[in-house]
Motif scaffolding. Structure first.
Motif, short mmCIF file in Angstrom:
data_model
loop_
_atom_site.label_atom_id
_atom_site.label_comp_id
_atom_site.label_asym_id
_atom_site.label_seq_id
_atom_site.Cartn_x
_atom_site.Cartn_y
_atom_site.Cartn_z
N PHE A 136 0.83 -1.21 0.00
CA PHE A 136 0.00 0.00 0.00
C PHE A 136 0.87 1.26 0.00
O PHE A 136 0.54 2.25 -0.67
CB PHE A 136 -0.95 0.00 1.21
N ASN A 137 1.98 1.21 0.73
CA ASN A 137 2.86 2.39 0.81
C ASN A 137 3.37 2.83 -0.55
O ASN A 137 3.71 4.00 -0.74
CB ASN A 137 4.07 2.08 1.71
N GLN A 183 2.07 5.89 -2.33
CA GLN A 183 2.48 7.24 -1.93
C GLN A 183 3.44 7.83 -2.98
O GLN A 183 3.53 9.06 -3.11
CB GLN A 183 3.17 7.20 -0.56
N LYS A 218 -2.66 12.36 1.86
CA LYS A 218 -2.61 11.54 3.07
C LYS A 218 -2.97 10.10 2.71
O LYS A 218 -3.80 9.86 1.82
CB LYS A 218 -3.64 12.07 4.09
N LEU A 219 -2.36 9.18 3.46
CA LEU A 219 -2.59 7.76 3.14
C LEU A 219 -4.05 7.37 3.28
O LEU A 219 -4.55 6.51 2.56
CB LEU A 219 -1.70 6.90 4.03
N ARG A 220 -4.74 8.00 4.22
CA ARG A 220 -6.17 7.65 4.40
C ARG A 220 -6.99 8.05 3.18
O ARG A 220 -7.95 7.39 2.82
CB ARG A 220 -6.71 8.31 5.65
N LYS A 247 -6.14 5.64 0.39
CA LYS A 247 -6.81 4.35 0.65
C LYS A 247 -8.21 4.32 0.04
O LYS A 247 -8.62 3.33 -0.57
CB LYS A 247 -6.89 4.13 2.15
N ASN A 292 -9.09 1.60 -2.82
CA ASN A 292 -10.09 0.55 -2.58
C ASN A 292 -11.24 0.63 -3.58
O ASN A 292 -11.84 -0.39 -3.93
CB ASN A 292 -10.58 0.61 -1.14
N TYR A 334 -1.35 -5.21 -3.42
CA TYR A 334 -2.24 -4.84 -4.51
C TYR A 334 -1.57 -5.15 -5.83
O TYR A 334 -0.36 -5.00 -5.97
CB TYR A 334 -2.54 -3.33 -4.46
#
Lengths: 441, 85
Positions: free
Chosen positions: B31-32, B35, B42-44, B47, B51, B70
């Motif tokens: 997931f990183n 970035q 922001k990662l949120r 996300k 998704n 992923y």
């Protein structure tokens, strides 16, 4: 007759302990006879092939399972773990043998109807093999095929109002003790908090975006029946900050060996341990030696009590937890893949557990920790490893928590203190003229 | 949220391009790694978009059980080992 010869597995049954091999053989037989007339949706001989592939792995000294997979239910990134056998021709019954994780009810309260419905689904659509409960704490259903996954998920959610649990880089299924539903030691309602956070963080539970796994566990008192301090990245352990309540009459009943006041609530009554000795069994075992018993009166120096629960466990009719209750939050426990095993470190000594404001004091800590870990954590780095790498002081900074004596495990061994500019009055600049008034060149 | 991330079509294309460009060396991403595509976000927030791409069938999860990665849907070795070929 068994489908595969399993001499190496058979040996495991010869020891004194219950054997999973016996359980698997029993399940293989049940499926072969099928007296219940189940319409099996995966191969009927799946369990026999499971025994076969395990025997082969023992013989070869290597696994015959492939690593991971892409299976899952629509919209979820966890709850299903793909498992495939690399010897499908020899063992076609376990060619696909996926694991499903099911979120256990809070406090693991089941009805027999719930369990029957669950096992009925699993007997029909899976291998019938369960693990109650996995290390994560949830219900583990072992062995099904890809086409059955959505079917099982539909039946769980629509017929049982039951969700899948967490796996992968997700928040894992939160686990709790019985808490105040049955236990007089409970300092907060662990079931309510576990349920709230499970619902509140559905996105984190089902859609992976963390660097690695993250576990919440809830113990309503320091007895730590769930062992949250060792098993979770964030552990919520009930505590109190006022005095232990003492019933002096009851203390003396214990001392007098009154039969109605058995020590340890009678837990060790199967053997004659001799008369109860308060000095030896309670005062002498207090880790901070903060208790004394004089003139038939028990006194506790509560400021020095670490709430280990030993005295309360030993004399439960005489001593009760305090009334000003909440929980401590510990972080960073993990198993020993990197840096060795770690127990949780105390981050928040006391926080109120208040459902009226949706536990906002607790969720604030959780979200600050997550923001830091998501930004700074390396891939496959647990929170405890990040704390080791960047330091506990950094964790205090990101959570906005001031350092407190309770954070100190032992006196520091490094005599140097590295100050930050904002921590020093006046910063790094100084008035040289003022300085020279007191110090010559 | 950056302009790139808030534009779903552009964000999707950026993700596909990023993964395709690296597909010779790897087919699964942490997931990183997203970035690198959206450095200002922001990662949120990332996300939420990532998704959605899974739900839309552009990406797919791969999970070892302990870690999730992923990949482009249909890409990588794991897919072919699941009975398709």
């Amino acid at each position: 007759m068994a489908k595969h010869e399993t001499p190496l597995l058979d040996q495991l049954e010869s020891g004194p302990w219950p054997s999973f091999v016996s359980d698997l053989k029993q399940q293989a037989e049940v499926r072969a006879k099928n007296e219940a007339g189940v319409e099996f949706q995966i191969p009927q001989d799946a369990v026999e092939d499971l025994l076969g592939v395990l025997e082969l792995s023992y013989k070869h000294g290597r696994t015959h399972w492939k690593h991971g997979g892409i299976v899952g239910v629509f919209g979820y990134g966890g709850g299903v773990i793909g498992r495939y056998c690399d010897q499908p021709k020899l063992f076609p019954g376990v060619e696909h043998f996926h694991t499903m994780r099911v979120a256990q009810p809070c406090g693991k309260y089941y009805t027999t109807e719930y369990l029957r419905t669950l096992t009925k689904i699993w007997d029909m659509r899976g291998s019938g093999i369960t693990n109650m409960h996995g290390a994560t704490g949830d219900i583990i259903l072992l062995g099904t095929t890809t086409p059955q996954i959505e079917e099982i998920f539909y039946e769980l959610t629509h017929n049982m109002n039951q969700d899948l649990g967490g796996s992968g880089s997700n928040l894992r299924t939160p686990a709790d003790c019985l808490g105040s539903s049955r236990c007089e030691y409970a300092c907060y309602d662990s079931n309510a908090l576990c349920h709230f956070l499970t619902n509140n963080y559905q996105d984190e539970l089902h859609r992976p975006a963390f660097p690695y796994k993250f576990k919440f566990k809830f113990d309503a008192c320091p007895n730590c029946c769930v062992a949250s301090i060792a098993r979770s990245d964030m552990s919520f352990i009930g505590t109190w900050r006022d005095a232990i309540k003492i019933d002096q009459d009851a203390v003396n009943k214990y001392v007098e060996n009154d039969a109605a006041y058995p020590p340890n609530a009678g837990a060790h009554k199967g053997k004659d341990w001799g008369p109860f000795d308060i000095e030896k069994e309670v005062l002498g075992l207090c880790p901070t030696k903060c208790m004394k018993f004089e003139n038939k009166t028990l006194k506790i120096d509560d400021a020095n009590c670490t709430r280990c629960m030993h005295c309360i466990n030993t004399m439960p009719r005489a001593l009760k937890i305090g009334d000003d209750r909440g929980c401590s939050i510990l972080v960073g426990a993990k198993a020993p893949i990197v840096d060795g095993a770690q127990m949780g470190s105390l981050l928040v000594p006391f926080v109120e557990v208040n459902s009226d404001n949706d536990y906002e004091a607790i969720t604030a800590v959780i979200e600050n920790v997550w923001d830091w870990w998501m930004e700074e954590g390396k891939n496959r780095e647990r929170l405890g490893e990040l704390i080791m790498r960047q330091g506990f002081q950094k964790l205090l900074e990101v959570t906005g928590i001031d350092a407190q004596p309770q954070h100190v495990a032992y006196p520091r061994t490094n005599p140097y203190i590295f100050w930050k500019e904002e921590e020093v009055a006046g910063g790094w600049t100084r008035d040289v003229v003022e300085y020279r008034k007191h110090h010559l060149r | 949220m950056s302009e790139l991330l808030s534009n779903k079509e552009a964000a999707t294309q950026a993700v596909v391009d990023f993964m395709t460009k690296k597909s010779k060396t790897k087919s699964k991403f942490y997931f990183n790694d997203f970035q690198d595509i959206f450095p200002d976000d922001k990662l949120r927030d990332i996300k939420k978009v990532v998704n959605l791409l899974v739900t839309d069938g552009v990406l797919e999860y791969w999970s070892s059980g302990s870690t999730t990665m992923y990949g482009l849907k249909g890409g990588g070795k794991q897919h072919s080992s699941e009975g398709e070929a």
